[in-house]
Design a protein around this motif. Sequence first.
Motif, PDB file in Angstrom:
ATOM      1  N   PHE A  32       0.817  -1.213   0.000  1.00 45.61           N
ATOM      2  CA  PHE A  32       0.000   0.000   0.000  1.00 45.61           C
ATOM      3  C   PHE A  32       0.856   1.271   0.000  1.00 45.61           C
ATOM      4  CE2 PHE A  32      -3.275   2.934   1.831  1.00 45.61           C
ATOM      5  CZ  PHE A  32      -4.279   2.692   0.908  1.00 45.61           C
ATOM      6  N   LYS A  34       2.504   2.846  -2.162  1.00 42.00           N
ATOM      7  CA  LYS A  34       2.337   3.778  -3.273  1.00 42.00           C
ATOM      8  C   LYS A  34       1.112   4.672  -3.095  1.00 42.00           C
ATOM      9  CE  LYS A  34       4.741   1.083  -6.823  1.00 42.00           C
ATOM     10  NZ  LYS A  34       4.618   0.386  -8.141  1.00 42.00           N
ATOM     11  N   LYS A  35       0.223   4.299  -2.183  1.00 43.92           N
ATOM     12  CA  LYS A  35      -0.973   5.103  -1.924  1.00 43.92           C
ATOM     13  C   LYS A  35      -0.766   6.067  -0.750  1.00 43.92           C
ATOM     14  CE  LYS A  35      -3.686   4.502  -4.402  1.00 43.92           C
ATOM     15  NZ  LYS A  35      -4.915   3.729  -4.595  1.00 43.92           N
ATOM     16  N   ILE A  36       0.475   6.134  -0.270  1.00 39.84           N
ATOM     17  CA  ILE A  36       0.848   7.056   0.811  1.00 39.84           C
ATOM     18  C   ILE A  36       1.687   8.180   0.225  1.00 39.84           C
ATOM     19  CG2 ILE A  36       2.015   7.278   3.032  1.00 39.84           C
ATOM     20  CD1 ILE A  36      -0.367   5.382   3.174  1.00 39.84           C
ATOM     21  N   SER A  37       1.283   9.423   0.431  1.00 46.56           N
ATOM     22  CA  SER A  37       2.004  10.575  -0.135  1.00 46.56           C
ATOM     23  C   SER A  37       2.470  11.515   0.983  1.00 46.56           C
ATOM     24  CB  SER A  37       1.088  11.348  -1.083  1.00 46.56           C
ATOM     25  OG  SER A  37       0.628  10.534  -2.122  1.00 46.56           O
ATOM     26  N   LYS A  77     -12.486   6.020  -1.158  1.00 50.63           N
ATOM     27  CA  LYS A  77     -12.830   5.568  -2.513  1.00 50.63           C
ATOM     28  C   LYS A  77     -13.957   4.535  -2.460  1.00 50.63           C
ATOM     29  CE  LYS A  77     -10.035   8.104  -4.986  1.00 50.63           C
ATOM     30  NZ  LYS A  77     -10.481   8.994  -6.067  1.00 50.63           N
ATOM     31  N   LYS A 128      -7.835  -1.469  -2.507  1.00 51.05           N
ATOM     32  CA  LYS A 128      -6.699  -0.537  -2.456  1.00 51.05           C
ATOM     33  C   LYS A 128      -6.831   0.642  -3.430  1.00 51.05           C
ATOM     34  CE  LYS A 128      -3.573  -3.942  -2.746  1.00 51.05           C
ATOM     35  NZ  LYS A 128      -2.300  -4.691  -2.673  1.00 51.05           N
ATOM     36  N   TYR A 131      -6.518   6.328  -0.465  1.00 47.64           N
ATOM     37  CA  TYR A 131      -5.177   6.874  -0.241  1.00 47.64           C
ATOM     38  C   TYR A 131      -5.129   7.687   1.043  1.00 47.64           C
ATOM     39  CZ  TYR A 131      -7.158  11.239  -2.144  1.00 47.64           C
ATOM     40  OH  TYR A 131      -7.929  12.362  -2.362  1.00 47.64           O
ATOM     41  N   LYS A 133      -2.776  11.039   2.300  1.00 50.05           N
ATOM     42  CA  LYS A 133      -1.853  12.018   1.735  1.00 50.05           C
ATOM     43  C   LYS A 133      -1.548  13.122   2.743  1.00 50.05           C
ATOM     44  CE  LYS A 133      -2.619  13.038  -2.557  1.00 50.05           C
ATOM     45  NZ  LYS A 133      -3.201  13.613  -3.809  1.00 50.05           N
TER      46      LYS A 133
END
Length: 230
Positions: A32, A34-37, A77, A128, A131, A133
């Motif tokens: 996961f 890549k879904k953390i900014s 989402k 998934k 996200y 952020k």
Amino acid sequence: MPELPEVETIRRGLENQIVNKKIKDIWIEPTFKKKISPSMGKFLEFLKGKRFKAIERKAKLLIFKITNDDFVLVHLKMTGQLVYQPVKGKLIVGGHPIDNIEKLPNKFTRVIFYFSDKSMLFYNDVRKFGYLKLVDKYEKQKAVDRFGVEPIEKDFTFEYFNQVLNKRPRQMIKTILLDQKDISGFGNIYVDETCFVSGVRPQRRAKTLTQKERKLLFKNSIKIIQKAIK
């Protein structure tokens, strides 16, 4: 799929439980990241030891305030879910339904916030799509500005609603209400409910609606969202 009423009830439930609790640690499931900014490393480094000062919401977006300049945007989402597990007492669950929720963490758990009092906040997401952020106040405002007026806001007037319909005469009423740019917070469920109770087929084009039908849709859009939150 969580819509405005579901996300608002999550906000209210969590606000009563996690505001001002110290974040002792955070676990993020590797797939996961890549879904953390902006990155998993920066996310973890900044948030450890901090506290959520408030929980805001715009449309279906949750906004966790850290400082006056720093926020965490959380979007569920289609299949996201937030679950707060207190040290004692019942779970606070909101979002997409997942079986056997009492078993935590589960195979859908993507993020866990560990608070200093040993309570925990789980972010679960089956597919998934969601996200988390970390943003500054300018990025936060930019995200909020993407959404239009909500049916439960004072700026949502019949004049505004009429203008939105007049701007898109050839579009279906369902398409207009689902588009978040002018009117935000509606999803598939509550658009259909609003159209049904108003006696208007969702496929009707805006230009075919009478003034009476427009007023019914306006009134019922507020009523349906308020009833759903209640």
